[in-house]
Design an enzyme around this catalytic site. Structure first.
Site, mmCIF file in Angstrom:
data_model
loop_
_atom_site.group_PDB
_atom_site.id
_atom_site.type_symbol
_atom_site.label_atom_id
_atom_site.label_comp_id
_atom_site.label_asym_id
_atom_site.label_seq_id
_atom_site.Cartn_x
_atom_site.Cartn_y
_atom_site.Cartn_z
ATOM 1 N N ASP A 155 -48.417 -12.910 6.241
ATOM 2 C CA ASP A 155 -49.032 -13.769 7.475
ATOM 3 C C ASP A 155 -50.166 -13.303 8.262
ATOM 4 O O ASP A 155 -50.312 -13.272 9.488
ATOM 5 C CB ASP A 155 -47.852 -14.158 8.380
ATOM 6 C CG ASP A 155 -46.592 -14.774 7.900
ATOM 7 O OD1 ASP A 155 -46.940 -15.698 7.099
ATOM 8 O OD2 ASP A 155 -45.448 -14.233 7.918
ATOM 9 N N LYS A 205 -54.408 -15.193 5.831
ATOM 10 C CA LYS A 205 -55.092 -15.042 4.675
ATOM 11 C C LYS A 205 -55.759 -16.638 4.206
ATOM 12 O O LYS A 205 -56.847 -16.650 3.918
ATOM 13 C CB LYS A 205 -54.048 -14.588 3.345
ATOM 14 C CG LYS A 205 -53.890 -13.132 3.376
ATOM 15 C CD LYS A 205 -52.886 -12.814 2.108
ATOM 16 C CE LYS A 205 -51.657 -13.481 2.361
ATOM 17 N NZ LYS A 205 -50.655 -13.179 3.461
ATOM 18 N N ASN A 229 -42.366 -19.291 -1.089
ATOM 19 C CA ASN A 229 -42.009 -18.594 0.066
ATOM 20 C C ASN A 229 -43.474 -18.502 0.695
ATOM 21 O O ASN A 229 -43.073 -18.292 2.149
ATOM 22 C CB ASN A 229 -41.413 -17.027 -0.550
ATOM 23 C CG ASN A 229 -42.335 -16.458 -1.454
ATOM 24 O OD1 ASN A 229 -43.165 -16.947 -1.876
ATOM 25 N ND2 ASN A 229 -41.991 -15.249 -1.548
ATOM 26 N N GLY A 277 -46.840 -19.243 2.839
ATOM 27 C CA GLY A 277 -47.187 -20.475 3.707
ATOM 28 C C GLY A 277 -48.710 -20.342 4.144
ATOM 29 O O GLY A 277 -48.615 -19.466 5.097
ATOM 30 N N HIS A 278 -49.531 -21.035 3.683
ATOM 31 C CA HIS A 278 -51.017 -20.695 3.985
ATOM 32 C C HIS A 278 -51.439 -21.822 5.108
ATOM 33 O O HIS A 278 -51.446 -22.957 4.440
ATOM 34 C CB HIS A 278 -51.728 -20.449 2.908
ATOM 35 C CG HIS A 278 -51.313 -19.114 2.083
ATOM 36 N ND1 HIS A 278 -51.993 -18.792 1.097
ATOM 37 C CD2 HIS A 278 -50.986 -18.096 2.574
ATOM 38 C CE1 HIS A 278 -51.472 -17.761 0.731
ATOM 39 N NE2 HIS A 278 -50.855 -17.086 1.512
ATOM 40 N N GLN A 325 -48.198 -13.458 0.656
ATOM 41 C CA GLN A 325 -47.334 -12.467 1.165
ATOM 42 C C GLN A 325 -48.394 -10.878 1.567
ATOM 43 O O GLN A 325 -49.389 -11.313 1.702
ATOM 44 C CB GLN A 325 -46.215 -11.742 0.309
ATOM 45 C CG GLN A 325 -45.004 -12.738 0.235
ATOM 46 C CD GLN A 325 -45.212 -13.842 -0.879
ATOM 47 O OE1 GLN A 325 -45.703 -13.438 -1.873
ATOM 48 N NE2 GLN A 325 -45.027 -14.966 -0.522
ATOM 49 N N THR A 332 -40.513 -8.487 -0.965
ATOM 50 C CA THR A 332 -40.147 -9.766 -1.805
ATOM 51 C C THR A 332 -40.200 -9.503 -3.097
ATOM 52 O O THR A 332 -40.431 -8.105 -3.403
ATOM 53 C CB THR A 332 -41.414 -10.878 -1.470
ATOM 54 O OG1 THR A 332 -40.883 -12.203 -2.289
ATOM 55 C CG2 THR A 332 -42.739 -10.441 -1.962
ATOM 56 N N THR A 356 -43.663 -21.504 6.686
ATOM 57 C CA THR A 356 -42.836 -21.827 5.858
ATOM 58 C C THR A 356 -41.439 -22.263 6.304
ATOM 59 O O THR A 356 -40.864 -23.160 6.100
ATOM 60 C CB THR A 356 -42.443 -20.637 4.769
ATOM 61 O OG1 THR A 356 -43.809 -20.601 3.858
ATOM 62 C CG2 THR A 356 -41.479 -21.119 3.475
#
Ligand code: IMP
Ligand code: MG
Length: 434
Positions: A25, A28, A50, A52-53, A235, A250, A310
């Site tokens: 987060d 990116k 997993n 979320g951009h 991530q 992760t 996400t």
């Protein structure tokens, strides 16, 4: 001839790996969207939905989970590499959702035939493991990521190449469901229905089939033609399965090396690593976060910031931690830095910067291996003055308040990489290229 070769070389010289230098987060999505302007091909190499951009474009907000953010620009090819784990139903939903928003998805998306599948039993197991861990839980996104990569490493996974071959897939799936249902029953969880999964996955497989290819070959050809590739990390460094705050990580290699293994592009073709980091630190889920600070968290949440893209979960927030970003520079070979969310600190004065840790009274300048020790590290702070004014309208570094300029140069200096981008707001325009 000679100069042609030289120019081809120059273009090849800009294959860029973009990674998160903290716990994900870092913003990116936005930086990738900015860098995509100069790239021809954008590739995801690890993680799954997993991620979320969030990208804001022409007033519309897009949240991408599996499809590289480059999809929002015309004439770019987006590739989902072999290192990604794909929930085919989620991917179809994402394609449909983007089309509804007016995004063209036709020949601009390629999916690796070797990417592994996330199946419903992975999600069920993810949830069960978390439940059983109780307070020791990881705080996963419950998308089945860990169990899917677990199957991959155990050599028992199903891949995209399977789901586009109906009879083969059904046979393999039957065995997998039988095995996993035995486990789920033993855990007291609801078993998975074969017919339901078989039908829905084969349908998704049919929709995805036109995009499926050997992406290694595609990328090799793209490189031979002098195309520029942007490797889009998901991530962040400290969620890396090898280098992160294990076990609070992760299940993929989120660091620069993952861009090679997750796409089949060889290391010597990589030219530049851009590390993205927030002007402060956040993480979502459990695990070490030495600079976590209740006041910083409260302030950012009151500004409406730092809620997960996400899962919608509130992120934990704290001061900038140079121990982790410096280590991130070491692991990834970060050449250039993109500092995001500078505007999040617009109203803060004074500002603390963590320059080192103390563990049991001993100074540390790299994080300890063990997460329990990492949790117990006390940050050593240096305090600087805040600029107390909005940075949102700055478009050149010289337009930032002096104290803000001092702050970004101090955190880049501590991180040990050259500053190349500062982001002062969520939109494409709110970006300073240094
Ligand atoms: P998993 O990847 O769902 O197994 O979750 C493992 C850990 O990584 C949890 O702490 C998650 O919150 C975190 N995580 C996974 N994906 C992201 C992401 O894209 N951004 C931030 N944290 C993530
Ligand atoms: Mg995210």
């Amino acid at each position: 001839m000679r100069s042609g070769k030289f120019f081809a070389y120059l273009r090849i010289m800009s294959n860029t790996i973009l990674i998160g230098a903290q716990w994900g987060d870092e913003g990116k999505g936005k930086i990738i969207d900015v860098l995509t302007a100069d790239a021809d091909v954008i590739v995801r190499s690890q993680g799954g939905n997993n991620a979320g951009h969030t990208v804001i474009h022409r007033g519309k907000t897009y949240i991408l989970h599996l499809i590289p953010s480059g999809i929002l620009r015309r004439n770019k090819v987006c590739v989902i590499g072999n290192g990604v784990v794909i929930d085919p139903i989620a991917l179809v939903d994402e394609i449909v959702g983007l089309r509804d928003l007016g995004v063209t998805i036709h020949r601009n998306l390629l999916i690796s035939d070797a990417a592994h599948l996330v199946l419903p039993y992975h999600r069920a197991l993810d949830e069960q493991r978390e439940l059983r861990k109780g307070r020791a839980r990881i705080g996963t996104t419950k998308r089945g990521i860990g169990p899917a990569y677990g199957d991959k490493a155990a050599r028992t996974g199903l891949r995209i190449s399977d789901v586009i071959q109906p009879s083969l897939f059904s046979k393999k799936l039957e065995g997998k469901i039988r095995e996993n249902n035995a486990i789920l029953r033993a855990l007291g969880a609801k078993p998975i229905d074969f017919d339901e999964v078989n039908e829905s996955y084969l349908a998704a497989g049919q929709t995805l089939a036109p995009y499926v290819t050997n992406t290694v070959v595609y990328l090799r050809r793209a490189l031979q033609r002098g195309r520029e590739i942007l490797f889009e990390g998901a991530q962040g460094t400290f969620l890396d399965i090898d280098h992160g705050t294990y076990p609070y990580v992760t299940s993929s290699n989120t660091t620069a090396g993952g861009a090679c293994t997750g796409t089949g592009v060889p290391p010597h073709r990589m030219d530049r690593v851009v590390g993205v980091m927030k002007a402060y630190t956040t993480r979502v889920g459990e695990g070490p976060l030495p600079t976590e600070d209740a006041r910083v968290t409260k302030m950012l949440h009151e500004m409406g910031r730092e809620f997960g893209a996400t899962t919608g979960r509130a992120r934990r927030c704290g001061w900038f931690d140079a121990v982790v970003t410096r280590y991130a520079t070491m692991i990834n070979g970060i050449d250039e830095l993109a500092i995001t969310n500078l505007d999040g600190l617009d109203n803060v004065d004074p500002i603390s910067i963590c320059v080192g840790y103390r563990l049991n009274g001993k100074p540390l300048d790299v994080p300890p291996c063990d997460s329990t020790q990492w949790i117990n590290c006390e940050p050593v702070y240096e305090t600087v003055r805040g600029w107390k004014q909005s940075t949102r309208s700055a478009r050149k570094i010289s337009q930032l308040p002096k104290l803000a300029r001092d702050y970004v140069s101090r955190i880049s200096q501590l991180t040990g990489a050259k500053l190349s981008i500062v982001s002062v707001g969520p939109t494409r325009a709110e970006t300073i290229v240094v």
